[in-house]
Write an enzyme that holds these catalytic residues in place. Structure first.
Site, PDB file in Angstrom:
ATOM      1  N   ASP A  16     -16.510   9.260 -32.295  1.00 22.33           N
ATOM      2  CA  ASP A  16     -16.990  10.315 -32.034  1.00 22.33           C
ATOM      3  C   ASP A  16     -17.519  10.604 -30.331  1.00 22.33           C
ATOM      4  O   ASP A  16     -17.898   9.524 -29.966  1.00 22.33           O
ATOM      5  CB  ASP A  16     -17.979  10.843 -33.036  1.00 22.33           C
ATOM      6  CG  ASP A  16     -18.876  12.218 -32.943  1.00 22.33           C
ATOM      7  OD1 ASP A  16     -18.338  13.076 -32.745  1.00 22.33           O
ATOM      8  OD2 ASP A  16     -20.108  11.981 -32.858  1.00 22.33           O
ATOM      9  N   CYS A  31     -15.034  13.483 -34.520  1.00 21.70           N
ATOM     10  CA  CYS A  31     -15.498  14.701 -33.640  1.00 21.70           C
ATOM     11  C   CYS A  31     -14.732  16.007 -34.082  1.00 21.70           C
ATOM     12  O   CYS A  31     -13.576  15.944 -33.870  1.00 21.70           O
ATOM     13  CB  CYS A  31     -15.403  14.311 -32.498  1.00 21.70           C
ATOM     14  SG  CYS A  31     -16.181  15.524 -31.291  1.00 21.70           S
ATOM     15  N   CYS A  83     -18.632  20.984 -37.270  1.00 18.28           N
ATOM     16  CA  CYS A  83     -19.206  20.162 -36.322  1.00 18.28           C
ATOM     17  C   CYS A  83     -19.701  18.855 -36.900  1.00 18.28           C
ATOM     18  O   CYS A  83     -20.585  19.026 -38.045  1.00 18.28           O
ATOM     19  CB  CYS A  83     -20.062  20.815 -35.310  1.00 18.28           C
ATOM     20  SG  CYS A  83     -21.086  19.764 -34.312  1.00 18.28           S
TER      21      CYS A  83
HETATM   22  N1  DGL Z   1     -19.115  15.413 -32.258  1.00 18.58           N
HETATM   23  C1  DGL Z   1     -19.166  17.118 -31.791  1.00 18.58           C
HETATM   24  C2  DGL Z   1     -18.182  17.906 -32.764  1.00 18.58           C
HETATM   25  O1  DGL Z   1     -18.331  17.547 -33.743  1.00 18.58           O
HETATM   26  C3  DGL Z   1     -20.351  17.661 -31.630  1.00 18.58           C
HETATM   27  C4  DGL Z   1     -21.024  17.198 -30.224  1.00 18.58           C
HETATM   28  C5  DGL Z   1     -20.175  17.564 -29.131  1.00 18.58           C
HETATM   29  O2  DGL Z   1     -20.290  18.501 -28.615  1.00 18.58           O
HETATM   30  O3  DGL Z   1     -19.866  16.497 -28.602  1.00 18.58           O
HETATM   31  O4  DGL Z   1     -17.719  18.915 -32.360  1.00 18.58           O
END
Ligand code: DGL
Length: 288
Positions: free
Chosen positions: A6, A69, A208
């Site tokens: 992530d 992510c 997210c």
């Molecule tokens: N891990 C990111 C997502 O799920 C959220 C945090 C970021 O912007 O890196 O999109």
């Protein structure tokens, strides 16, 4: 090992679900805390970072890569599949399948980072799905993701479906600050949900890594809307993906181990890791 990466520590929500679903499988996690957030970066940069993250996990012995992510899943999954010779699973597909199965009126909402929303990936996956799922799909059809094949048949007389996406970037720092039940967070959630409610969505994908932590707050603001947690749908898909592939399954070590690495280890990283995983865990910093 199952490799999970992530942009930061948000992906621990995915690790938690994988551990619940597949407790004996060893998991190695990399959180790119030195370069987080990915959600406001260009697709080119996210792809570059994602490839580096995945290669780190492969060096640690991962035989399968899970992109926890949403932003990286949205823009870099296909790229990683081209570049790597191990299976690469992302969080988008399973979430769209689950939303498609859950919606009654065909109106699905997504909240995510700007990178995720701007990619248009949710709409694309839904479109491809509607084109590829044959009318007579049965429980053994391999064009349907594994977790959808479990049990009941695919609905055939579904309404016309659409996905409306809303960027909700400010929720990420609030969650990381532990502002879960604060008035500021509730107000922002209400604001972000407003345009989606106006579109009369009946299903919402929490697109997210951080949003599942806000599930209760979101549910309170949208009690009639079904919430899809991509961490859970990914874990369910992963389980069936592995069980469907005996050779891959044999190659995955099963000692209940969890190894956590980050590119910048701060006090906050340690605190969040312990809190979200519900126990004391050891997080190691890696130098690139
Ligand atoms: N891990 C990111 C997502 O799920 C959220 C945090 C970021 O912007 O890196 O999109």
């Amino acid at each position: 090992m199952i490799g999970v990466f992530d942009s930061g520590i948000g992906g621990l929500t995915v690790v938690k679900e994988i551990r619940n679903m597949l407790p004996e499988y060893d998991v190695v996690y990399f959180g790119d805390t030195a370069r987080v957030p990915y959600g406001n970066k260009s697709p080119e940069l996210i792809k570059k970072y994602a490839l580096e993250d995945a290669r780190f996990l492969l060096d640690k012995g991962a035989k399968l890569i899970v992109i926890a992510c949403n932003s990286a899943s949205a823009v870099a999954r296909e790229y990683l599949r081209e570049q790597l010779d191990v299976p690469v699973l992302g969080v988008i597909g399973p979430a769209v399948h689950a939303a498609k199965a859950a919606t009654i009126n065909g109106r699905i909402g997504v909240i995510g980072t700007r990178a995720t929303v701007n990619s248009g990936i949710y709409q694309l996956v839904l479109k491809n799905l509607e084109q590829t799922v044959p009318q007579s799909t049965g429980s053994s059809d391999r064009s349907v993701p594994a977790f959808m094949r479990k049990g009941k048949r695919i609905q055939t007389s579904t309404p016309v479906m659409s996905i409306v996406a809303q960027a909700a970037p400010l929720l990420v720092p609030l969650v990381e600050e532990g502002y879960i039940h604060k008035p500021e967070t509730k107000q922002l959630v209400r604001r972000y949900l407003q345009p989606l409610k106006q579109q009369q969505i009946d299903t919402l994908i929490l697109g997210c890594t951080h949003y599942p932590i806000l599930k209760e707050v979101i549910r309170a603001k949208a009690p009639k809307i079904k919430l899809i947690d991509p961490a859970q749908t990914l874990a369910a898909e992963l389980e069936l993906f592995i069980k469907d592939r005996r050779e891959l399954d044999r190659s995955l070590s099963k000692r209940h181990e969890l190894r956590l690495y980050v590119s910048d280890l701060t006090l906050q990283v340690n605190e969040i890791a312990n809190l979200w995983l519900g126990k004391h865990v050891n997080v190691e910093e890696v130098q690139w």
